[in-house]
Design a protein around this motif. Structure first.
Motif, short mmCIF file in Angstrom:
data_model
loop_
_atom_site.label_atom_id
_atom_site.label_comp_id
_atom_site.label_asym_id
_atom_site.label_seq_id
_atom_site.Cartn_x
_atom_site.Cartn_y
_atom_site.Cartn_z
N UNK A 263 1.05 -1.23 -0.26
CA UNK A 263 -0.02 -0.03 -0.14
C UNK A 263 1.12 1.46 -0.08
N UNK A 264 0.94 2.00 -0.80
CA UNK A 264 1.49 3.83 -1.00
C UNK A 264 1.64 4.12 0.96
N UNK A 265 2.53 4.58 1.04
CA UNK A 265 1.90 5.44 2.55
C UNK A 265 2.05 4.26 3.19
N UNK A 266 2.16 2.64 3.11
CA UNK A 266 1.67 1.83 4.54
C UNK A 266 0.52 2.27 5.02
N UNK A 267 -0.27 1.90 5.74
CA UNK A 267 -1.48 2.38 6.20
C UNK A 267 -1.57 3.30 7.24
N UNK A 268 -1.00 3.76 7.92
CA UNK A 268 -0.52 4.76 8.13
C UNK A 268 -1.06 5.40 6.92
N UNK A 269 -0.45 5.58 5.87
CA UNK A 269 -0.52 6.80 4.95
C UNK A 269 -1.88 6.75 3.89
N UNK A 270 -2.21 5.22 3.87
CA UNK A 270 -3.91 5.27 3.42
C UNK A 270 -4.58 6.09 4.26
N UNK A 271 -4.69 6.06 5.03
CA UNK A 271 -5.24 6.69 6.52
C UNK A 271 -5.75 7.91 6.24
N UNK A 272 -4.13 8.58 5.62
CA UNK A 272 -4.25 10.02 5.50
C UNK A 272 -4.64 10.84 4.13
N UNK A 273 -4.70 9.57 3.64
CA UNK A 273 -5.00 9.99 1.98
C UNK A 273 -6.36 9.74 1.38
#
Length: 451
Positions: A263-273
């Motif tokens: 996942x681009x940006x990992x889990x944290x990145x996805x939740x902030x996208x």
């Protein structure tokens, strides 16, 4: 849009104004607006000179800009002056407060069939006049007519719909990884994702900051895996979210959500996208991810927010089959309803049900119409044209977005219900049982309150 996907079918591409945006015969740059129709019209709409009408909806950016051209054409044909008022994300709260305050808009575009049902039950909606219903019956499949009906009365006209069973991919990233064919199964999708990751590009861009995106992921998997009959039962809360079929679907979804390396940006990145950013990541130069899931409306984001060209730099394939089930065909839509009595509101509804109105928006791009009378030649490119043809040909076999049919408190409100519960699941995909428990608690509460 949400829808919405759920309540936000909103594709926020260009911000062009706030409340009180008026329709105009000019576009945002001051140029004459293309109406997509000749001056002559066969609709025989009434003259409404001097009448002011208000339309409310969730649309912003390009969606709103394009719809203003539809309203401009209506104004030209009737002499009315129509304004569009953005409702924000929570259309149910916005419109409900206006109604209770005694100042409802003439027409509202609701991004959820569930909201239509609630408003009709409350007595807030005005049934369509026979002339509008006659045109609706001629131009629309039964599935769309049924979704706009409450207790055998026709209230709604679905103006814009989506095909929410699509993956859009960066062809350069795809080719760099040595991929030549689109996956047709969930297993192959994950395998291709690993291949993309190994080639140096994170495969999946997920707009987890917008909870409606996650509901669409779940619904495609559930529809293919559990089948239409079970899908219908869960949609109506005739089975609980603790059902084994939900366990299986969430476990399957967790095969991806539990792999932050994919996942681009990992889990944290996805939740902030947010959703628009998830598209931009795939078609940036260089790309930050290789593919993004969502509907045909992504074409608008690609065209207006990136330099990528749809059909060459950006291509699309259907959501694959899961566990041997049929490949899903999931849709949602924005349904127009009249909130005021009078000639003006019904005239606008009559216009919106016509192929002439739909063709104006279709020609702008990023738009699918469920109106069977709209010529496919109105679509600007082969990719979207093919998507539109497949949607129309699916007819009554389409399944409509599950969360859009739920009470808004569960399926269509930012920061609560299914939207938040699936964001929490994305953050902790190993806790399938916990996610199911919370989903069931929220669904039971919302359905009980809605009656």
């Amino acid at each position: 849009m949400n829808g919405r996907a759920a309540a936000l079918t909103a594709v926020t591409v260009l911000m062009i104004g706030a409340a009180g945006c008026g329709s105009s015969d000019k576009d945002a740059a001051g140029n004459p607006a293309a109406t997509g129709a000749k001056d002559a019209s066969t609709l025989n709409l009434p003259r409404l000179d001097g009448q002011k009408l208000q339309v409310a909806g969730v649309w912003t950016g390009a969606e709103q800009k394009n719809f203003l051209k539809v309203l401009a054409r209506f104004d030209k044909l009737t002499g009315a002056k129509t304004t569009f008022v953005p409702t924000g994300d929570n259309v149910s709260t916005f419109v409900g407060s206006k109604i209770q305050g005694g100042a409802p808009p003439d027409v509202a575009l609701l991004p959820q069939p569930g909201v239509l049902q609630q408003f009709a039950e409350a007595g807030w909606l005005k049934p369509l006049q026979p002339a509008v219903t006659q045109e609706l019956n001629k131009n629309y499949s039964q599935v769309w007519r049924d979704l706009g009906t409450y207790q055998d009365k026709q209230y709604g006209v679905f103006f814009k719909v989506t095909n929410k069973s699509l993956f859009w991919y960066n062809t350069a990233a795809w080719e760099q990884a040595g991929l030549t064919t689109a996956p047709t199964t969930w297993e192959q999708l994950l395998k291709d994702g690993q291949t993309l990751s190994d080639s140096g590009t994170p495969p999946f861009s997920i707009g987890g900051g917008d909870g409606w995106v996650l509901t669409d992921w779940f619904e495609n998997i559930y529809l293919s895996q559990a089948g239409p009959a079970m899908y219908d039962k869960l949609t109506k809360h005739q089975i609980k979210w603790t059902d084994p079929s939900v366990t299986k679907a969430l476990t399957t979804l967790g095969q991806l959500f539990g792999r932050p390396d994919l996942i681009a940006g990992g889990t944290r990145g996805a939740l902030q996208t947010d959703f628009p950013t998830s598209v931009g990541q795939v078609f940036a130069k260089p790309p930050k991810a290789a593919l993004v899931y969502e509907g045909e409306f992504i074409a608008t984001n690609i065209t207006q927010e990136t330099t990528a060209k749809v059909g060459t730099d950006a291509k699309v394939f259907p959501f694959p089959s899961v566990d041997g089930g049929e490949a899903p065909v999931l849709s949602s839509g924005d349904v127009a309803v009249a909130l005021k009595d009078g000639e003006g509101a019904q005239a606008l509804m009559r216009f919106l049900v016509s192929p002439e109105a739909a063709a104006i928006d279709v020609q702008q791009g990023g738009f699918l119409s469920p109106n069977k009378a709209v010529a496919f030649s109105n679509y600007r490119d082969d990719i979207v044209r093919d998507i539109a043809e497949n949607l129309i040909k699916a007819g009554d076999n389409i399944r409509v977005d599950m969360s859009d049919q739920a009470p808004a408190a569960f399926g269509g409100t930012k920061g609560q219900g299914e939207w938040k519960d699936l964001q929490d699941f994305l953050a902790k995909p190993s806790d399938v049982a916990g996610a199911q428990k919370q989903l069931e608690a929220d669904a039971a509460k919302a359905f009980a309150k809605a009656g």
